[in-house]
Each structure stands twice: as C-alpha cells, then as structure tokens.
Design a protein around this motif. Structure first.
Motif, PDB file in Angstrom:
ATOM      1  N   LEU A  13       0.836  -1.206   0.000  1.00  0.00           N
ATOM      2  CA  LEU A  13       0.000   0.000   0.000  1.00  0.00           C
ATOM      3  C   LEU A  13       0.872   1.258   0.000  1.00  0.00           C
ATOM      4  O   LEU A  13       0.586   2.221  -0.725  1.00  0.00           O
ATOM      5  CB  LEU A  13      -0.914  -0.011   1.232  1.00  0.00           C
ATOM      6  CG  LEU A  13      -2.056   1.006   1.253  1.00  0.00           C
ATOM      7  CD1 LEU A  13      -2.990   0.797   0.070  1.00  0.00           C
ATOM      8  CD2 LEU A  13      -2.832   0.911   2.555  1.00  0.00           C
ATOM      9  N   LEU A  17       0.503   3.816  -3.313  1.00  0.00           N
ATOM     10  CA  LEU A  17      -0.278   5.033  -3.070  1.00  0.00           C
ATOM     11  C   LEU A  17       0.210   6.280  -3.811  1.00  0.00           C
ATOM     12  O   LEU A  17      -0.607   7.047  -4.312  1.00  0.00           O
ATOM     13  CB  LEU A  17      -0.322   5.336  -1.567  1.00  0.00           C
ATOM     14  CG  LEU A  17      -1.452   4.661  -0.782  1.00  0.00           C
ATOM     15  CD1 LEU A  17      -1.308   4.974   0.703  1.00  0.00           C
ATOM     16  CD2 LEU A  17      -2.817   5.105  -1.274  1.00  0.00           C
ATOM     17  N   ASN A  23      -0.901   4.672 -11.919  1.00  0.00           N
ATOM     18  CA  ASN A  23      -2.120   5.117 -11.235  1.00  0.00           C
ATOM     19  C   ASN A  23      -2.907   6.123 -12.076  1.00  0.00           C
ATOM     20  O   ASN A  23      -4.133   6.053 -12.160  1.00  0.00           O
ATOM     21  CB  ASN A  23      -1.766   5.754  -9.888  1.00  0.00           C
ATOM     22  CG  ASN A  23      -1.383   4.725  -8.845  1.00  0.00           C
ATOM     23  OD1 ASN A  23      -1.631   3.535  -9.008  1.00  0.00           O
ATOM     24  ND2 ASN A  23      -0.771   5.172  -7.771  1.00  0.00           N
ATOM     25  N   TRP A 156      -6.423  -2.170  -5.268  1.00  0.00           N
ATOM     26  CA  TRP A 156      -6.113  -0.755  -5.507  1.00  0.00           C
ATOM     27  C   TRP A 156      -6.501  -0.320  -6.917  1.00  0.00           C
ATOM     28  O   TRP A 156      -7.126   0.732  -7.100  1.00  0.00           O
ATOM     29  CB  TRP A 156      -4.635  -0.504  -5.270  1.00  0.00           C
ATOM     30  CG  TRP A 156      -4.207   0.894  -5.624  1.00  0.00           C
ATOM     31  CD1 TRP A 156      -3.501   1.294  -6.710  1.00  0.00           C
ATOM     32  CD2 TRP A 156      -4.488   2.097  -4.892  1.00  0.00           C
ATOM     33  NE1 TRP A 156      -3.317   2.656  -6.722  1.00  0.00           N
ATOM     34  CE2 TRP A 156      -3.919   3.178  -5.607  1.00  0.00           C
ATOM     35  CE3 TRP A 156      -5.180   2.362  -3.699  1.00  0.00           C
ATOM     36  CZ2 TRP A 156      -4.001   4.495  -5.179  1.00  0.00           C
ATOM     37  CZ3 TRP A 156      -5.270   3.685  -3.268  1.00  0.00           C
ATOM     38  CH2 TRP A 156      -4.680   4.724  -4.005  1.00  0.00           C
TER      39      TRP A 156
END
Length: 200
Positions: A13, A17, A23, A156
């Motif tokens: 994580l 992140l 992402n 995620w």
C-alpha cells in the motif's frame, strides 16, 4: 503468519499510493469510459503485470537481472522515452465522459503493460523493497506476504478505476478531466527528466 500478511499489505500500500504513471493511467481509463467494464482490460493488465513483478522480486529473479548495469540503463532510457510520449498523448487528448474518446481494449492492454513494465521506479521499488523485505520470511509466511502484496495491487487498481468513473460521472462537461490530463502529462514529463538525470 498474520504478521507477514499485514506487513505485505502495508508495504504494498505504501508503494502503490503515490501518484505515478500507472495510477494516472488506470484512473483516466475509469473516468473516460461510459461503462466501468470497458476499463477492465487496463485494470486487469496492470494487476497482472504487478503480480508478475512481485513474484519475480520475491523469487529473486529481478534482483539478479538488475546486477547488469547495461540492462538497468536500457530500462531507464526506454522508460524516459515512453513517459515523454505518454505525456504528449495525454496532453493532447480531449476526454469525453460519454465514452466518445477512449482507448480500444487492445490499446488499453498495450498502454497498461508499458506503464507497468517500462516504469523503472516502480520496478526498482518492487525489487528493492518488496523483494528485499521478503527475504526475512520463508515457507508459508513468505507465501502470505507475497499474496498480501498481490491482493493490494488488485484491489487498488479496481478502486482507482471506480474513483475515476465517479469523477467522470460528476464532471459532465469534461473540463475537470482535461485539467487532470494536463497535470498527469506534467507529472510524466517530470518523471522522465528525473530518469534522464539519473543516467547522466
């Protein structure tokens, strides 16, 4: 054994992140498609690529490969070139929340593989952090640690695409998505500059 799983989850994580190319791409795919399932090729490809990288890191294969300086430099050059191209493509794109301007499934797979496997920083994080951390475990604990890291990646990417889809629905005009794309392109170009500096 539970400690190994929690360690794996928190570690993965922490690595996944921060705002990065992978992402940004998954979020944009969630935001740009009219239906969530249309962004599944990108989500699944990114998840599978991350799974592969984590397995290679834990097994020590990737650490062995990165002992070759020329291979590391080649990866950084390819990654920088790709980030420059991706930044340009995203800067020029004009997303539509009605699905009028989206990537085909094949292009999604290709781009997702590229942002996952041609991202030296992500690979180095996986090798240096997850691969090294896995060395303190063995047997069942190592398996749980690895599975926890993999699970975090899958969850995620699905959550990221869902968040993108929610923004896409809320931003009917598409102006917010255009601004997001501009910001994403700037992040990609900045990362490309950092990679080039590391080679010099």
């Amino acid at each position: 054994m539970l400690e190994a799983a929690i360690h794996g989850m928190l570690l993965a994580l922490g690595l996944i992140l921060p705002l990065g190319v992978q992402n940004i791409f998954i979020f944009n795919q969630g935001a740009g498609h009219r239906k969530f399932r249309s962004s599944l090729p990108a989500i699944l490809t990114a998840s599978i690529c991350d799974t592969l990288l984590i397995l290679l890191a834990v097994l020590g294969v990737s650490l062995f490969l990165f002992q070759f300086i020329w291979l590391k430099n080649l990866l950084f050059i390819a990654g920088a070139c790709f980030l420059i191209y991706m930044g340009y493509a995203i800067w020029k794109s004009k997303p539509k929340t009605d699905g009028g301007h989206t990537l085909t499934p094949c292009k999604q797979v290709g781009f997702a593989m590229s942002v996952s496997l041609l991202n030296p920083h992500a690979i180095m994080d996986t090798v240096g952090v997850i691969g090294t951390s896995s060395l303190i475990y063995s047997g069942t604990e190592k398996q749980l640690f690895t599975l926890a890291c993999i699970a975090v990646s899958w969850v995620w990417f699905f959550c990221l695409a869902i968040a993108g889809r929610m923004l896409g629905k809320a931003d009917k005009s598409g102006k917010l998505l255009v601004l997001l794309n501009k910001a994403s392109a700037l992040v990609m170009w900045a990362m490309a500059i950092v990679m080039v500096k590391q080679l010099l």
